[in-house]
Design a protein around this motif. Sequence first.
Motif, mmCIF file in Angstrom:
data_model
loop_
_atom_site.group_PDB
_atom_site.id
_atom_site.type_symbol
_atom_site.label_atom_id
_atom_site.label_comp_id
_atom_site.label_asym_id
_atom_site.label_seq_id
_atom_site.Cartn_x
_atom_site.Cartn_y
_atom_site.Cartn_z
ATOM 1 N N LEU A 116 0.853 -1.181 0.000
ATOM 2 C CA LEU A 116 0.000 0.000 0.000
ATOM 3 C C LEU A 116 0.899 1.243 0.000
ATOM 4 O O LEU A 116 1.599 1.506 0.977
ATOM 5 N N PHE A 117 0.888 1.993 -1.112
ATOM 6 C CA PHE A 117 1.765 3.144 -1.286
ATOM 7 C C PHE A 117 1.007 4.435 -0.985
ATOM 8 O O PHE A 117 -0.073 4.672 -1.545
ATOM 9 N N LEU A 118 1.585 5.298 -0.144
ATOM 10 C CA LEU A 118 1.011 6.593 0.195
ATOM 11 C C LEU A 118 2.046 7.669 -0.123
ATOM 12 O O LEU A 118 3.116 7.704 0.480
ATOM 13 N N ALA A 119 1.721 8.545 -1.075
ATOM 14 C CA ALA A 119 2.686 9.538 -1.559
ATOM 15 C C ALA A 119 2.134 10.944 -1.397
ATOM 16 O O ALA A 119 0.931 11.179 -1.540
ATOM 17 N N GLY A 120 3.034 11.885 -1.144
ATOM 18 C CA GLY A 120 2.681 13.294 -1.093
ATOM 19 C C GLY A 120 3.670 14.111 -1.903
ATOM 20 O O GLY A 120 4.877 14.018 -1.686
ATOM 21 N N GLY A 121 3.195 14.874 -2.894
ATOM 22 C CA GLY A 121 4.068 15.741 -3.682
ATOM 23 C C GLY A 121 5.152 14.978 -4.404
ATOM 24 O O GLY A 121 4.916 13.959 -5.046
ATOM 25 N N ILE A 122 6.402 15.475 -4.281
ATOM 26 C CA ILE A 122 7.528 14.850 -4.967
ATOM 27 C C ILE A 122 7.831 13.466 -4.376
ATOM 28 O O ILE A 122 8.613 12.695 -4.954
ATOM 29 N N GLY A 123 7.184 13.115 -3.278
ATOM 30 C CA GLY A 123 7.333 11.791 -2.688
ATOM 31 C C GLY A 123 6.808 10.674 -3.567
ATOM 32 O O GLY A 123 6.944 9.491 -3.216
ATOM 33 N N ILE A 124 6.248 11.001 -4.717
ATOM 34 C CA ILE A 124 5.784 9.981 -5.653
ATOM 35 C C ILE A 124 6.950 9.239 -6.306
ATOM 36 O O ILE A 124 6.797 8.095 -6.754
ATOM 37 N N THR A 125 8.135 9.858 -6.374
ATOM 38 C CA THR A 125 9.197 9.311 -7.228
ATOM 39 C C THR A 125 9.655 7.906 -6.855
ATOM 40 O O THR A 125 9.817 7.073 -7.751
ATOM 41 N N PRO A 126 9.900 7.552 -5.583
ATOM 42 C CA PRO A 126 10.344 6.180 -5.326
ATOM 43 C C PRO A 126 9.281 5.143 -5.678
ATOM 44 O O PRO A 126 9.605 4.002 -6.020
ATOM 45 N N PHE A 127 8.014 5.547 -5.612
ATOM 46 C CA PHE A 127 6.947 4.598 -5.915
ATOM 47 C C PHE A 127 6.876 4.270 -7.406
ATOM 48 O O PHE A 127 6.386 3.200 -7.783
ATOM 49 N N LEU A 128 7.369 5.158 -8.250
ATOM 50 C CA LEU A 128 7.349 4.878 -9.680
ATOM 51 C C LEU A 128 8.229 3.675 -10.019
ATOM 52 O O LEU A 128 7.862 2.834 -10.840
ATOM 53 N N SER A 129 9.378 3.577 -9.373
ATOM 54 C CA SER A 129 10.226 2.397 -9.599
ATOM 55 C C SER A 129 9.677 1.180 -8.869
ATOM 56 O O SER A 129 9.782 0.047 -9.361
ATOM 57 N N GLN A 130 9.073 1.389 -7.697
ATOM 58 C CA GLN A 130 8.505 0.259 -6.973
ATOM 59 C C GLN A 130 7.314 -0.338 -7.725
ATOM 60 O O GLN A 130 7.133 -1.570 -7.741
#
Length: 320
Positions: A116-130
């Motif tokens: 379960l991925f929770l992102a805020g703002g630029i915090g999206i970037t690591p989830f793109l590779s995950q």
Amino acid sequence: MSGAEKIDVTVTEIVPVNELVTRFKFERTDGGLLPTFSGGAHTVVEMKDGDITRLNPYSLMSDPMDQNAYTISVRRDDEGRGGSLFMHQKVSVGDQMVISYPVNLFSLDLRAKKHLFLAGGIGITPFLSQIKQCERLGGAWELHYACRNEALGSYVDELMSKHPYEANVYYDDQKQAIALEGLLNGQPIGTHVYVCGPKGMIDWVRATAEKLGWPREAVHYEEFLAPQLGKPFEVKLAVSNKVVQVGEDESLLEAMEREGVDAPYLCRGGACGQCETRVIDYSGNFIHRDHWLEDDERASGEKIMPCVSRFEGKTLVLDR
């Protein structure tokens, strides 16, 4: 030996994502293949800004198995110390730079039944590779992404077009918010939570998960802290036999490096624990800003994380 092994790269693409975020692509200068990495990894980018050398960590957002290039996204911070402005204003296609081998402090727990991925703002970037890793391995995942507004929703179009059922986006200016308690309560057993974004969001997710009884080992977070400005101070390095003046606009780690001291690091953002240093003597107050030390370790005055923490006082002697 400080940091991870380094790679000479060339900037091969620069793409504005929105008014604050720009994407950079790096390829090996020697034409070789880059190391593979796991989703959530970061690289430390070396920036030669006149007489100043800046080393900033950025999450890798490209496919972990693509060895032809790495991509990162940099959010411009007009009030920061200059690293993001350097990337936005002084880096051009064709420039040669130095980056570190990938280091992962935010990896997927492959024992999880669901991510379960929770992102805020630029915090999206690591989830793109995950997400790319999950898709390759067939892992179950779900994303909830909070943005300030539609214009600043980095990679929203790509996420919604490729993953319309897994990706959920919320816009602050439209009064949309993640219903966190209901979301956490509705997860199947074996789910792991990952959060990356502003400190307030990370604290909110961790506190809510703890209140609802989530196991601590099932909640993962990443926040790279930038060193903050502060009053200049002096530090004596007992092993190196040096006295170092730390300026108001540099970290203790940067000051030691400036004086030729090879201090260890991996993240430079207060998260990995690699730069933890023993305090031999002090008279004054520590300003701890890391995510690594426990409260009792901070209160003891026996340790400091030079990458993000500071000191105010007369005497500071370190075992370095």
